[in-house]
Design a protein around this motif. Structure first.
Motif, PDB file in Angstrom:
ATOM      1  N   GLY A   1     -26.876  59.552 -19.315  1.00  0.00           N
ATOM      2  CA  GLY A   1     -25.588  58.959 -19.637  1.00  0.00           C
ATOM      3  C   GLY A   1     -24.524  59.141 -18.581  1.00  0.00           C
ATOM      4  O   GLY A   1     -23.335  59.036 -18.884  1.00  0.00           O
ATOM      5  N   ALA A   2     -24.924  59.415 -17.342  1.00  0.00           N
ATOM      6  CA  ALA A   2     -23.956  59.613 -16.263  1.00  0.00           C
ATOM      7  C   ALA A   2     -24.423  58.861 -15.019  1.00  0.00           C
ATOM      8  O   ALA A   2     -25.616  58.790 -14.727  1.00  0.00           O
ATOM      9  CB  ALA A   2     -23.783  61.090 -15.942  1.00  0.00           C
TER      10      ALA A   2
ATOM     11  N   GLU B   1      -7.258  63.660 -21.855  1.00  0.00           N
ATOM     12  CA  GLU B   1      -8.656  63.260 -21.701  1.00  0.00           C
ATOM     13  C   GLU B   1      -8.758  61.830 -21.168  1.00  0.00           C
ATOM     14  O   GLU B   1      -9.577  61.542 -20.283  1.00  0.00           O
ATOM     15  CB  GLU B   1      -9.378  63.383 -23.043  1.00  0.00           C
ATOM     16  CG  GLU B   1     -10.855  63.053 -22.966  1.00  0.00           C
ATOM     17  CD  GLU B   1     -11.564  63.246 -24.297  1.00  0.00           C
ATOM     18  OE1 GLU B   1     -12.738  62.881 -24.393  1.00  0.00           O
ATOM     19  OE2 GLU B   1     -10.923  63.765 -25.239  1.00  0.00           O
ATOM     20  N   ALA B   2      -7.937  60.933 -21.701  1.00  0.00           N
ATOM     21  CA  ALA B   2      -7.959  59.550 -21.222  1.00  0.00           C
ATOM     22  C   ALA B   2      -7.524  59.467 -19.766  1.00  0.00           C
ATOM     23  O   ALA B   2      -8.088  58.697 -18.977  1.00  0.00           O
ATOM     24  CB  ALA B   2      -7.058  58.681 -22.097  1.00  0.00           C
ATOM     25  N   ASP B   3      -6.544  60.283 -19.388  1.00  0.00           N
ATOM     26  CA  ASP B   3      -6.080  60.296 -18.004  1.00  0.00           C
ATOM     27  C   ASP B   3      -7.177  60.813 -17.076  1.00  0.00           C
ATOM     28  O   ASP B   3      -7.377  60.282 -15.972  1.00  0.00           O
ATOM     29  CB  ASP B   3      -4.829  61.161 -17.887  1.00  0.00           C
ATOM     30  CG  ASP B   3      -4.227  61.126 -16.491  1.00  0.00           C
ATOM     31  OD1 ASP B   3      -3.860  60.034 -16.032  1.00  0.00           O
ATOM     32  OD2 ASP B   3      -4.132  62.195 -15.858  1.00  0.00           O
ATOM     33  N   ALA B   4      -7.903  61.840 -17.521  1.00  0.00           N
ATOM     34  CA  ALA B   4      -9.002  62.369 -16.711  1.00  0.00           C
ATOM     35  C   ALA B   4     -10.113  61.340 -16.556  1.00  0.00           C
ATOM     36  O   ALA B   4     -10.701  61.193 -15.474  1.00  0.00           O
ATOM     37  CB  ALA B   4      -9.539  63.653 -17.341  1.00  0.00           C
ATOM     38  N   ARG B   5     -10.415  60.621 -17.619  1.00  0.00           N
ATOM     39  CA  ARG B   5     -11.449  59.580 -17.555  1.00  0.00           C
ATOM     40  C   ARG B   5     -11.040  58.474 -16.590  1.00  0.00           C
ATOM     41  O   ARG B   5     -11.855  57.970 -15.808  1.00  0.00           O
ATOM     42  CB  ARG B   5     -11.680  58.999 -18.947  1.00  0.00           C
ATOM     43  CG  ARG B   5     -12.355  59.940 -19.914  1.00  0.00           C
ATOM     44  CD  ARG B   5     -13.834  60.012 -19.649  1.00  0.00           C
ATOM     45  NE  ARG B   5     -14.488  58.767 -20.025  1.00  0.00           N
ATOM     46  CZ  ARG B   5     -15.665  58.371 -19.532  1.00  0.00           C
ATOM     47  NH1 ARG B   5     -16.262  59.079 -18.608  1.00  0.00           N
ATOM     48  NH2 ARG B   5     -16.214  57.247 -19.947  1.00  0.00           N
ATOM     49  N   LEU B   6      -9.766  58.106 -16.641  1.00  0.00           N
ATOM     50  CA  LEU B   6      -9.289  57.061 -15.734  1.00  0.00           C
ATOM     51  C   LEU B   6      -9.360  57.526 -14.283  1.00  0.00           C
ATOM     52  O   LEU B   6      -9.741  56.761 -13.389  1.00  0.00           O
ATOM     53  CB  LEU B   6      -7.856  56.677 -16.104  1.00  0.00           C
ATOM     54  CG  LEU B   6      -7.238  55.525 -15.299  1.00  0.00           C
ATOM     55  CD1 LEU B   6      -8.073  54.260 -15.441  1.00  0.00           C
ATOM     56  CD2 LEU B   6      -5.817  55.267 -15.759  1.00  0.00           C
TER      57      LEU B   6
ATOM     58  N   GLY C   1     -20.580  59.270 -19.950  1.00  0.00           N
ATOM     59  CA  GLY C   1     -20.534  58.385 -21.108  1.00  0.00           C
ATOM     60  C   GLY C   1     -20.975  56.963 -20.816  1.00  0.00           C
ATOM     61  O   GLY C   1     -20.486  56.023 -21.450  1.00  0.00           O
ATOM     62  N   VAL C   2     -21.904  56.793 -19.869  1.00  0.00           N
ATOM     63  CA  VAL C   2     -22.402  55.453 -19.530  1.00  0.00           C
ATOM     64  C   VAL C   2     -23.565  55.124 -20.466  1.00  0.00           C
ATOM     65  O   VAL C   2     -24.610  55.785 -20.427  1.00  0.00           O
ATOM     66  CB  VAL C   2     -22.856  55.382 -18.060  1.00  0.00           C
ATOM     67  CG1 VAL C   2     -23.344  53.981 -17.730  1.00  0.00           C
ATOM     68  CG2 VAL C   2     -21.721  55.785 -17.141  1.00  0.00           C
ATOM     69  N   GLU C   3     -23.391  54.136 -21.302  1.00  0.00           N
ATOM     70  CA  GLU C   3     -24.434  53.742 -22.238  1.00  0.00           C
ATOM     71  C   GLU C   3     -25.465  52.828 -21.588  1.00  0.00           C
ATOM     72  O   GLU C   3     -26.645  52.864 -21.943  1.00  0.00           O
ATOM     73  CB  GLU C   3     -23.815  53.048 -23.453  1.00  0.00           C
ATOM     74  CG  GLU C   3     -22.878  53.964 -24.252  1.00  0.00           C
ATOM     75  CD  GLU C   3     -22.251  53.245 -25.425  1.00  0.00           C
ATOM     76  OE1 GLU C   3     -22.297  51.990 -25.455  1.00  0.00           O
ATOM     77  OE2 GLU C   3     -21.713  53.924 -26.310  1.00  0.00           O
TER      78      GLU C   3
ATOM     79  N   PHE D   1     -20.921  48.263 -16.135  1.00  0.00           N
ATOM     80  CA  PHE D   1     -21.113  49.434 -16.972  1.00  0.00           C
ATOM     81  C   PHE D   1     -20.743  49.111 -18.417  1.00  0.00           C
ATOM     82  O   PHE D   1     -19.822  48.341 -18.670  1.00  0.00           O
ATOM     83  CB  PHE D   1     -20.243  50.597 -16.498  1.00  0.00           C
ATOM     84  CG  PHE D   1     -20.456  51.004 -15.066  1.00  0.00           C
ATOM     85  CD1 PHE D   1     -21.485  51.858 -14.725  1.00  0.00           C
ATOM     86  CD2 PHE D   1     -19.625  50.528 -14.066  1.00  0.00           C
ATOM     87  CE1 PHE D   1     -21.680  52.239 -13.409  1.00  0.00           C
ATOM     88  CE2 PHE D   1     -19.805  50.898 -12.758  1.00  0.00           C
ATOM     89  CZ  PHE D   1     -20.846  51.757 -12.424  1.00  0.00           C
ATOM     90  N   ARG D   2     -21.438  49.747 -19.337  1.00  0.00           N
ATOM     91  CA  ARG D   2     -21.008  49.752 -20.731  1.00  0.00           C
ATOM     92  C   ARG D   2     -20.663  51.202 -21.072  1.00  0.00           C
ATOM     93  O   ARG D   2     -21.534  52.055 -21.163  1.00  0.00           O
ATOM     94  CB  ARG D   2     -22.077  49.218 -21.672  1.00  0.00           C
ATOM     95  CG  ARG D   2     -21.546  49.079 -23.116  1.00  0.00           C
ATOM     96  CD  ARG D   2     -22.480  48.328 -24.045  1.00  0.00           C
ATOM     97  NE  ARG D   2     -23.653  49.111 -24.386  1.00  0.00           N
ATOM     98  CZ  ARG D   2     -24.897  48.771 -24.101  1.00  0.00           C
ATOM     99  NH1 ARG D   2     -25.137  47.659 -23.436  1.00  0.00           N
ATOM    100  NH2 ARG D   2     -25.919  49.538 -24.439  1.00  0.00           N
ATOM    101  N   LEU D   3     -19.357  51.440 -21.249  1.00  0.00           N
ATOM    102  CA  LEU D   3     -18.861  52.781 -21.515  1.00  0.00           C
ATOM    103  C   LEU D   3     -18.471  52.915 -22.972  1.00  0.00           C
ATOM    104  O   LEU D   3     -18.022  51.959 -23.605  1.00  0.00           O
ATOM    105  CB  LEU D   3     -17.661  53.093 -20.620  1.00  0.00           C
ATOM    106  CG  LEU D   3     -17.883  52.927 -19.111  1.00  0.00           C
ATOM    107  CD1 LEU D   3     -16.606  53.243 -18.351  1.00  0.00           C
ATOM    108  CD2 LEU D   3     -19.021  53.792 -18.622  1.00  0.00           C
TER     109      LEU D   3
END
Length: 223
Positions: free
Chosen positions: A143-144, A63-68, A169-171, A205-207
């Protein structure tokens, strides 16, 4: 009379071996079975815990790799868009000229972060009957970070709009524009006269996962 024979006496070793063989034939006792089952249960529980941890760690890493990868893809696309920024007014679906070539921040139309026209929209072998210019808006929705593009600059009511969710997940997000040595939270480039395009555009951005991230993209500057 006949000769008397005598049997050889069993040695001490032969007398000791026989009892051990009789005990081995009886198998495991109940206590030994319970101890074995208890040890097997401990080993199985430990193996299950390790396997579960490994699967969860693998899922988290994926999941972290996909987010990156999403962040890198968004940055590459935005960098290409802003590097090809063009001053070209557009018309709304009712045929009315908006009189603006580029707008961002508080002055962007319809709540967009940036509304712009870019050059260099590739058309391999000229297969599509369209220009190399493309109208693009960047917006924050649900949030996107959304990139909305339409194939024709001067839109009609039936002009299709292609939306792509770049970052989830953009706050919160803010945008600034550089002119000279000064940053501003608003920018309007008119069709003729007035300021042209900024020298750089910054998105902050604040993620949820990474906190504050600031990305700065070069633009053509005053044209």
């Amino acid at each position: 009379g006949g000769a008397m024979t005598s049997r050889p006496r069993p040695t001490l070793r032969s007398r000791r071996v026989a009892p051990r063989r009789r005990r081995a034939a009886r198998g495991f006792t109940l206590a030994e079975m319970l101890v074995a089952l208890f040890a097997f249960g401990l080993i199985s529980s430990a193996a299950t815990a390790v396997l579960t941890f490994s699967i969860r760690a693998k899922d988290a890493l994926s999941e972290a790799d996909a987010r990156l990868r999403d962040l890198q893809m968004a940055r590459t696309l935005m960098r290409a868009d802003f590097a090809q920024l063009a001053l070209r007014p557009v018309r709304d679906p009712f045929g009315v000229s908006q009189g603006v070539s580029f707008a961002g921040g508080r002055d962007a139309p319809g709540g967009a972060l940036v509304a712009m026209v870019r050059r260099g929209w590739e058309n391999p072998n000229g297969e599509e009957g369209r220009a190399s210019l493309q109208y693009i808006e960047y917006r924050l929705e649900d949030g996107a970070l959304i990139r909305a593009a339409r194939p024709r600059l001067d839109a009609t009511e039936d002009t299709p709009v292609t939306e792509r969710r770049l970052i989830e997940g953009v706050e919160a997000v803010s945008v600034e524009f550089l002119q000279g040595q000064q940053w501003s939270d608003r920018w309007v480039a008119l069709g003729s006269g007035g300021p042209g395009t900024p020298a750089a555009i910054a998105f902050e951005f604040r993620l949820a996962e990474y906190g504050e991230i600031r990305q700065i993209f070069l633009a053509p500057g005053d044209q």
